[in-house]
Structures are given as C-alpha cells and as structure tokens.
Design an enzyme around this catalytic site. Structure first.
Site, PDB file in Angstrom:
ATOM      1  N   ASP A  40     -21.199  -2.703  55.769  1.00 38.99           N
ATOM      2  CA  ASP A  40     -22.025  -1.909  54.836  1.00 38.99           C
ATOM      3  C   ASP A  40     -21.336  -0.685  54.231  1.00 38.99           C
ATOM      4  O   ASP A  40     -21.975   0.354  54.019  1.00 38.99           O
ATOM      5  CB  ASP A  40     -23.330  -1.478  55.529  1.00 38.99           C
ATOM      6  CG  ASP A  40     -24.186  -2.658  55.965  1.00 38.99           C
ATOM      7  OD1 ASP A  40     -23.749  -3.811  55.759  1.00 38.99           O
ATOM      8  OD2 ASP A  40     -25.279  -2.436  56.512  1.00 38.99           O
ATOM      9  N   GLU A  83     -25.846  -4.545  53.200  1.00 45.37           N
ATOM     10  CA  GLU A  83     -27.294  -4.640  53.388  1.00 45.37           C
ATOM     11  C   GLU A  83     -27.907  -4.685  51.998  1.00 45.37           C
ATOM     12  O   GLU A  83     -27.737  -3.736  51.210  1.00 45.37           O
ATOM     13  CB  GLU A  83     -27.829  -3.434  54.183  1.00 45.37           C
ATOM     14  CG  GLU A  83     -29.323  -3.554  54.493  1.00 45.37           C
ATOM     15  CD  GLU A  83     -29.852  -2.409  55.365  1.00 45.37           C
ATOM     16  OE1 GLU A  83     -29.042  -1.687  55.980  1.00 45.37           O
ATOM     17  OE2 GLU A  83     -31.089  -2.249  55.407  1.00 45.37           O
ATOM     18  N   LYS A 143     -26.878  -9.144  53.908  1.00 43.37           N
ATOM     19  CA  LYS A 143     -27.826  -9.265  55.017  1.00 43.37           C
ATOM     20  C   LYS A 143     -29.095  -8.480  54.712  1.00 43.37           C
ATOM     21  O   LYS A 143     -29.029  -7.342  54.232  1.00 43.37           O
ATOM     22  CB  LYS A 143     -27.179  -8.785  56.314  1.00 43.37           C
ATOM     23  CG  LYS A 143     -26.684  -7.349  56.280  1.00 43.37           C
ATOM     24  CD  LYS A 143     -25.916  -7.049  57.566  1.00 43.37           C
ATOM     25  CE  LYS A 143     -25.497  -5.611  57.659  1.00 43.37           C
ATOM     26  NZ  LYS A 143     -26.548  -4.619  57.602  1.00 43.37           N
ATOM     27  N   LYS A 179     -30.594  -5.138  59.682  1.00 44.35           N
ATOM     28  CA  LYS A 179     -29.576  -4.225  60.176  1.00 44.35           C
ATOM     29  C   LYS A 179     -28.438  -5.003  60.839  1.00 44.35           C
ATOM     30  O   LYS A 179     -27.271  -4.661  60.689  1.00 44.35           O
ATOM     31  CB  LYS A 179     -30.187  -3.205  61.158  1.00 44.35           C
ATOM     32  CG  LYS A 179     -31.362  -2.408  60.579  1.00 44.35           C
ATOM     33  CD  LYS A 179     -31.016  -1.725  59.270  1.00 44.35           C
ATOM     34  CE  LYS A 179     -32.179  -0.915  58.715  1.00 44.35           C
ATOM     35  NZ  LYS A 179     -31.950  -0.496  57.324  1.00 44.35           N
ATOM     36  N   VAL A 214     -20.624   1.522  58.591  1.00 39.30           N
ATOM     37  CA  VAL A 214     -21.720   2.480  58.717  1.00 39.30           C
ATOM     38  C   VAL A 214     -23.056   1.742  58.816  1.00 39.30           C
ATOM     39  O   VAL A 214     -23.175   0.627  58.343  1.00 39.30           O
ATOM     40  CB  VAL A 214     -21.739   3.422  57.489  1.00 39.30           C
ATOM     41  CG1 VAL A 214     -20.450   4.218  57.428  1.00 39.30           C
ATOM     42  CG2 VAL A 214     -21.962   2.676  56.170  1.00 39.30           C
ATOM     43  N   THR A 215     -24.052   2.418  59.389  1.00 43.69           N
ATOM     44  CA  THR A 215     -23.925   3.612  60.184  1.00 43.69           C
ATOM     45  C   THR A 215     -23.764   3.196  61.645  1.00 43.69           C
ATOM     46  O   THR A 215     -24.271   2.152  62.058  1.00 43.69           O
ATOM     47  CB  THR A 215     -25.163   4.541  60.047  1.00 43.69           C
ATOM     48  OG1 THR A 215     -26.320   3.848  60.513  1.00 43.69           O
ATOM     49  CG2 THR A 215     -25.372   4.962  58.615  1.00 43.69           C
ATOM     50  N   CYS A 257     -26.642  -0.193  61.656  1.00 41.38           N
ATOM     51  CA  CYS A 257     -26.150  -1.544  61.375  1.00 41.38           C
ATOM     52  C   CYS A 257     -24.932  -1.916  62.217  1.00 41.38           C
ATOM     53  O   CYS A 257     -24.759  -3.092  62.579  1.00 41.38           O
ATOM     54  CB  CYS A 257     -25.861  -1.694  59.894  1.00 41.38           C
ATOM     55  SG  CYS A 257     -27.396  -1.691  58.941  1.00 41.38           S
ATOM     56  N   GLN A 263     -20.935   1.450  81.723  1.00 39.11           N
ATOM     57  CA  GLN A 263     -21.174   0.352  82.662  1.00 39.11           C
ATOM     58  C   GLN A 263     -20.102  -0.729  82.541  1.00 39.11           C
ATOM     59  O   GLN A 263     -20.394  -1.935  82.555  1.00 39.11           O
ATOM     60  CB  GLN A 263     -22.566  -0.257  82.447  1.00 39.11           C
ATOM     61  CG  GLN A 263     -23.706   0.774  82.525  1.00 39.11           C
ATOM     62  CD  GLN A 263     -25.038   0.165  82.197  1.00 39.11           C
ATOM     63  OE1 GLN A 263     -25.584  -0.601  82.988  1.00 39.11           O
ATOM     64  NE2 GLN A 263     -25.562   0.500  81.030  1.00 39.11           N
TER      65      GLN A 263
HETATM   66  C1  C5J Z   1     -26.991   0.763  57.877  1.00 35.46           C
HETATM   67  C2  C5J Z   1     -29.102   1.852  57.579  1.00 35.46           C
HETATM   68  N1  C5J Z   1     -26.060   0.097  57.210  1.00 35.46           N
HETATM   69  N2  C5J Z   1     -28.715   2.949  58.224  1.00 35.46           N
HETATM   70  N3  C5J Z   1     -28.226   0.833  57.341  1.00 35.46           N
HETATM   71  O1  C5J Z   1     -26.718   1.329  58.930  1.00 35.46           O
HETATM   72  O2  C5J Z   1     -30.223   1.759  57.159  1.00 35.46           O
END
Ligand code: C5J
Length: 219
Positions: free
Chosen positions: A24, A72, A129, A132, A157-158, A162, A202
C-alpha cells in the site's frame, strides 16, 4: 541460503523461494489529499520511508527476489466495500467521495496509484485488495503457491494496520515472514514500536524483524 541478523533470531531464506511484498505505498496514504489525510493523519511520516522502500525494492530485484505490490482500493461501484467500512468514523471525505486526487480509495483513480518513486516494473504483480490483509479476497495465495514461495519479506504502510494484518494472515498460512523495520511506517510511532515488538515476541510468534542494513548484509 542467506542468513539475516534479525530479531528475535537469525532469519534464513533462499532468494529463489522468497517474495518481497510492498504493501500500500500508494498516494491515498502517503500524499496530502488522500484517504490517510481525510482520516486526520499527518501523512509526512509515511512519505519519509519512500527512499528506504525504494532501496529495498532495488536490492530484492538485484538478488532475483520476486517483487509484488499491493494497493488498498475498491471497485468504482463500491460493491466490494462493506457499508460499515465506508460509514466508520468522521473523516473529511469518505471512500468513494471526490477528492483532489480523484475518488478516495477507488481503484483506477490517481490517488490509488503507487507513488511514482516506487512504480512497479511491468512484470511485477500489483494486487488490489478491498481489505486490510492482502490475502483476503485476492489471488495472492494462489500466486505465491504457484511460484513456490515459502518466505515473505514485508514492507509498506501502515505498520499496525495493513502490514500487520497481512503478516498475520501469511504466518497463519505457513509463510516465514520478515518485516523490514525502516521500510514500514505508521501515523502513530507508538503503534509501530508496539507492532514490531509483538511480531517478534514469544520467539517470533508472527515472524522476524530486521533493518534494511541487516538484510543487505545477509550472507
Ligand atoms: C493501510 C489503512 N494500508 N491504514 N490502510 O494500512 O487504512
């Protein structure tokens, strides 16, 4: 095999069975006037990683590692956008509304494009997509399986939305995942820090993390 000094332990991978997934890195999240800013975020934090992601992509290409990109984005008729997602919060503009870079988070609009500095090569798949996670409602899993990919290097990102969702989906499907720490960013520094920590906690419950320099130093 190459070995990266990663956390919580060394990460080994064969470039032939590894793919880089760049998540993204699109104008909607990184430039003013897109979805990210409409939600009230300072997008300059995300723009700052573009040079590092560019270096990562170049390094992977030079090692013969497959590179895939995601965006996205929703169909213009928004039939793949759950009404709950569109209704959520009190943004300045909602998904599908007109913005300075075209309709917000809609596939085919200028704002939905990957930033020009990271433009995919013609042979590199771009997975659009609606959610997320990059595995939900996309052909990604079949594409990786057909290519014999077992290991994923992740960036984009972020970090906590995602990227983390995709890494968890991949981990549940059996992929060995490495997130490049300085090639991912969040609008919220504390969320990035917490996400990196929870991924490698972990014994690597979700996978590994390492800076780009460690990947470049892999032998
Ligand atoms: C992504 C969002 N790409 N933060 N989308 O992280 O809505």
């Amino acid at each position: 095999m190459l070995v990266v000094a990663a956390a919580p332990s060394a990460y080994s991978f064969d470039p032939a069975t590894t793919a880089l997934v760049v998540i993204d890195m699109q104008r909607d999240f990184i430039e003013p006037g897109g979805f990210g800013e409409a939600l009230g975020n300072d997008v300059s934090r995300l723009a700052a990683i573009v040079p590092t992601v560019r270096e990562l992509i170049a390094w992977c290409r030079s090692r013969g590692i497959r590179v895939l990109h995601t965006r996205e984005g929703h169909r213009p008729d928004l039939t793949d956008c759950p009404p709950a997602k569109r209704r959520r919060g009190a943004p300045k503009a909602r998904i599908g509304d007109a913005g300075p870079m075209g309709r917000i988070l809609v596939d085919g609009e200028p704002g939905n494009d990957i930033v020009p500095e990271l433009r995919p090569e013609p042979e590199e798949p771009v997975i659009v997509k609606p959610g997320k996670g990059a595995f939900w409602a996309t052909p990604l899993e079949g594409m990786l399986r057909d290519a014999g990919v077992t290991h994923l290097v992740l960036a984009g990102v972020t970090t906590e939305v995602c990227v983390q969702t995709t890494m968890r989906e991949a981990n549940d499907r059996g992929y060995e995942c490495l997130l490049i720490e300085d090639a991912t960013e969040s609008y919220f520094p504390e969320f990035k820090r917490a996400t990196l920590e929870m991924i490698r906690a972990q014994g690597g419950i979700v996978g590994w993390t390492a800076p780009l320099a460690a990947l470049r130093a892999a032998r």
